[in-house]
Design a protein around this motif. Structure first.
Motif, short mmCIF file in Angstrom:
data_model
loop_
_atom_site.label_atom_id
_atom_site.label_comp_id
_atom_site.label_asym_id
_atom_site.label_seq_id
_atom_site.Cartn_x
_atom_site.Cartn_y
_atom_site.Cartn_z
N ARG A 203 0.85 -1.20 0.00
CA ARG A 203 0.00 0.00 0.00
C ARG A 203 0.88 1.24 0.00
NH1 ARG A 203 -3.85 1.46 2.88
NH2 ARG A 203 -3.12 3.47 3.62
N SER A 204 0.43 2.25 -0.75
CA SER A 204 1.15 3.51 -0.83
C SER A 204 0.61 4.50 0.18
CB SER A 204 1.02 4.10 -2.24
OG SER A 204 1.67 3.29 -3.20
N PRO A 205 1.44 5.44 0.62
CA PRO A 205 0.94 6.48 1.54
C PRO A 205 -0.21 7.25 0.89
CG PRO A 205 3.35 6.52 1.38
CD PRO A 205 2.87 5.59 0.32
N MET A 234 12.09 -5.16 -6.91
CA MET A 234 13.33 -5.08 -6.15
C MET A 234 13.47 -3.73 -5.47
SD MET A 234 16.21 -6.22 -4.99
CE MET A 234 16.42 -7.79 -5.82
N GLU A 235 13.19 -2.65 -6.20
CA GLU A 235 13.34 -1.31 -5.63
C GLU A 235 12.39 -1.09 -4.45
OE1 GLU A 235 14.71 1.17 -9.66
OE2 GLU A 235 12.72 1.48 -8.78
N GLU A 236 11.17 -1.59 -4.57
CA GLU A 236 10.17 -1.29 -3.55
C GLU A 236 10.20 -2.23 -2.36
OE1 GLU A 236 6.34 -0.96 -5.37
OE2 GLU A 236 6.92 0.72 -6.64
N THR A 237 10.63 -3.48 -2.57
CA THR A 237 10.57 -4.47 -1.48
C THR A 237 11.83 -5.31 -1.30
OG1 THR A 237 9.67 -6.20 -2.92
CG2 THR A 237 8.07 -4.71 -1.85
N GLN A 238 12.78 -5.21 -2.23
CA GLN A 238 13.98 -6.05 -2.24
C GLN A 238 13.68 -7.53 -2.47
OE1 GLN A 238 17.40 -4.87 -1.98
NE2 GLN A 238 16.16 -3.10 -2.57
N VAL A 239 12.47 -7.84 -2.92
CA VAL A 239 12.13 -9.21 -3.28
C VAL A 239 12.64 -9.47 -4.70
CG1 VAL A 239 10.22 -10.78 -3.83
CG2 VAL A 239 10.13 -9.37 -1.75
N GLN A 240 13.32 -10.59 -4.88
CA GLN A 240 13.85 -10.94 -6.20
C GLN A 240 12.81 -11.74 -6.99
OE1 GLN A 240 17.53 -13.02 -5.58
NE2 GLN A 240 18.54 -11.27 -4.62
N VAL A 241 12.74 -11.44 -8.29
CA VAL A 241 11.75 -12.08 -9.17
C VAL A 241 12.45 -12.80 -10.31
CG1 VAL A 241 9.78 -11.69 -10.71
CG2 VAL A 241 10.01 -10.35 -8.60
N THR A 267 11.72 -15.33 -6.22
CA THR A 267 12.77 -16.28 -5.84
C THR A 267 13.29 -15.99 -4.43
OG1 THR A 267 14.46 -14.93 -6.90
CG2 THR A 267 13.44 -16.66 -8.24
N SER A 268 12.73 -14.95 -3.78
CA SER A 268 13.03 -14.66 -2.38
C SER A 268 11.76 -14.10 -1.75
CB SER A 268 14.18 -13.66 -2.25
OG SER A 268 13.80 -12.37 -2.72
N THR A 269 11.71 -14.06 -0.43
CA THR A 269 10.48 -13.62 0.24
C THR A 269 10.69 -12.52 1.27
OG1 THR A 269 10.71 -15.40 1.87
CG2 THR A 269 9.33 -15.83 -0.08
N GLU A 270 11.94 -12.28 1.69
CA GLU A 270 12.17 -11.27 2.71
C GLU A 270 11.90 -9.88 2.15
OE1 GLU A 270 15.66 -9.65 5.76
OE2 GLU A 270 15.95 -11.51 4.61
N ILE A 271 11.14 -9.07 2.89
CA ILE A 271 10.73 -7.74 2.43
C ILE A 271 11.52 -6.66 3.17
CG2 ILE A 271 8.83 -6.07 2.37
CD1 ILE A 271 6.91 -8.45 2.14
N THR A 272 12.12 -5.77 2.39
CA THR A 272 12.73 -4.56 2.93
C THR A 272 12.13 -3.39 2.17
OG1 THR A 272 14.81 -5.71 3.41
CG2 THR A 272 14.87 -3.30 3.36
N LEU A 273 11.34 -2.57 2.87
CA LEU A 273 10.56 -1.53 2.20
C LEU A 273 11.39 -0.34 1.75
CD1 LEU A 273 7.29 -1.06 4.29
CD2 LEU A 273 7.53 -2.15 2.07
N ASP A 274 10.98 0.23 0.61
CA ASP A 274 11.38 1.59 0.24
C ASP A 274 10.27 2.50 0.78
OD1 ASP A 274 11.81 4.05 -0.85
OD2 ASP A 274 11.98 3.38 -2.92
N PRO A 275 10.51 3.23 1.88
CA PRO A 275 9.44 3.98 2.52
C PRO A 275 8.91 5.14 1.69
CG PRO A 275 11.56 4.51 3.52
CD PRO A 275 11.81 3.36 2.57
N GLU A 279 4.09 2.29 2.03
CA GLU A 279 3.89 2.43 3.47
C GLU A 279 4.01 1.08 4.17
OE1 GLU A 279 0.65 5.13 5.06
OE2 GLU A 279 -0.20 3.15 5.49
N HIS A 280 3.60 0.01 3.44
CA HIS A 280 3.66 -1.33 4.01
C HIS A 280 3.55 -2.33 2.88
CE1 HIS A 280 2.01 -4.81 6.56
NE2 HIS A 280 3.24 -4.57 6.99
N ALA A 281 4.11 -3.50 3.05
CA ALA A 281 3.97 -4.61 2.10
C ALA A 281 3.95 -5.91 2.88
CB ALA A 281 5.11 -4.62 1.08
N LEU A 282 3.29 -6.91 2.33
CA LEU A 282 3.18 -8.19 3.03
C LEU A 282 2.85 -9.30 2.05
CD1 LEU A 282 -0.27 -8.40 4.88
CD2 LEU A 282 0.20 -6.90 2.96
N TRP A 283 3.12 -10.52 2.47
CA TRP A 283 2.69 -11.70 1.73
C TRP A 283 1.36 -12.17 2.30
CZ3 TRP A 283 5.08 -13.34 -2.57
CH2 TRP A 283 6.41 -12.97 -2.77
N MET A 284 0.40 -12.47 1.42
CA MET A 284 -0.89 -13.01 1.86
C MET A 284 -1.15 -14.31 1.13
SD MET A 284 -3.42 -9.69 2.19
CE MET A 284 -4.72 -10.69 2.93
#
Length: 322
Positions: A203-205, A234-241, A267-275, A279-284
């Motif tokens: 979700r975006s601010p 990658m830029e927004e969450t650091q998740v590799q595709v 190909t990865s699941t760890e999330i590091t946000l670009d604030p 505002e937030h990201a998650l796996w559902m």
């Protein structure tokens, strides 16, 4: 994706009659036909039926609302019911305009027009797009995008002089330097990123409280669609595709984008946000998304109905991506 064009604003089979755009006499003759109709755009809002009836309000070409329009009609094409046009009436001054609300992501205020039924009002297309017929949705998306382009491109990008609308609204011409300018469409990738049974949402601010959607971003010059998907995620969450494939597209006149829906395998699941971007990201999981869509989970609201994000997620839930 077999049902790709069933997305809102997808192809309704409109005959755009593009060959007539360079024939001003022919377009003028179409505008004078008894069955010619025009819809009105006011500061980004479109005139719609708000009483449960589907569709745009189609006005006669000589309606008084068009009397102070700064630029001519834009020819949209030939509907089965007759020629269809669009016109910007932003010079119109409704009563009680909330200027601050107009600047927000979504303005729920609606405005009537003197002389028209109370049920016919200018409304945000973003919030009412599911109330449009497929044909009116394509006409509305086309007209809104091109009229918004004219509003923001009244001056020549080469010399700065005022330009004029030509070719039935599908071009601007500069008499000062001879520059010719055409409506722009910005390609945007929007990504259904999955890992096993889960999908990546963010979700975006400034978005409505609790609303989550698929990640998206503009395609850069010199970049393929697939590369844009991987870079944006990658830029927004650091998740590799890894592998990426195309699914569907949607004209998105907010203001002038083409949303290119893709499916990417993470190909990865760890999330590091670009604030700055999110505002937030998650796996559902699929089950959690289904609960969100059904309303069983009210903490996470799905992407707006009618958007390609909603379309892709709903079809992922139904296992209809192929």
């Amino acid at each position: 994706m077999k049902i790709a064009e069933s997305v809102t604003f997808g192809g309704s089979g409109l005959d755009r009659a593009a060959h007539l755009r360079t024939q001003p006499e022919a377009v003028a003759a179409l505008a004078e036909r008894a069955d010619a109709r025009c819809f009105a755009l006011w500061r980004g809002k479109i005139l719609m039926h708000r009483d449960g009836a589907q569709g745009l309000v189609w006005l006669g070409m000589d309606h008084s609302l068009f009397a102070e329009a700064p630029e001519p009609f834009v020819f949209l094409g030939m509907d089965e019911a007759g020629p269809r046009f669009a016109r910007d009436v932003s010079a119109f001054r409704p009563e009680g305009v909330d200027e601050e609300a107009l600047k927000r992501f979504f303005d729920p205020n609606e405005y009537g027009v003197p002389g028209l039924p109370e049920s016919q009002r200018f409304a945000e297309m973003r919030g009412a797009m599911m109330e449009l017929t497929p044909r009116d949705a394509e006409l509305a998306a086309t007209g809104k995008a091109i009229l918004e382009w004219h509003r923001s491109h009244r001056f020549c990008a080469r010399c700065g002089a005022a330009s004029e609308m030509i070719n039935a609204g599908w071009q601007r011409s500069c008499a000062s330097c001879g520059g010719q300018h055409f409506p722009r469409t910005d390609p945007v990738v929007i990504m259904l990123i999955t890992h096993g049974n889960s999908v990546l949402l963010g979700r975006s601010p400034g978005w409505p409280e609790g609303m989550y959607s698929l990640l998206a971003g503009f395609v850069e010059p010199g970049e393929t669609i697939e590369a844009a998907v991987r870079r944006e995620v990658m830029e927004e969450t650091q998740v590799q595709v890894g592998p990426v494939r195309y699914l569907a597209s949607q004209p998105w006149a907010f203001p002038n984008s083409l949303m290119i829906g893709c499916h990417g395998l993470a190909t990865s699941t760890e999330i590091t946000l670009d604030p700055v971007e999110l505002e937030h990201a998650l796996w559902m999981t699929r089950e959690e998304v289904a609960d969100s869509f059904s309303g069983a989970d009210k903490s996470v609201k799905p992407a707006r109905a009618g958007s390609i994000a909603h379309f892709l997620l709903r079809n992922w839930l139904a296992d209809r991506l192929d």
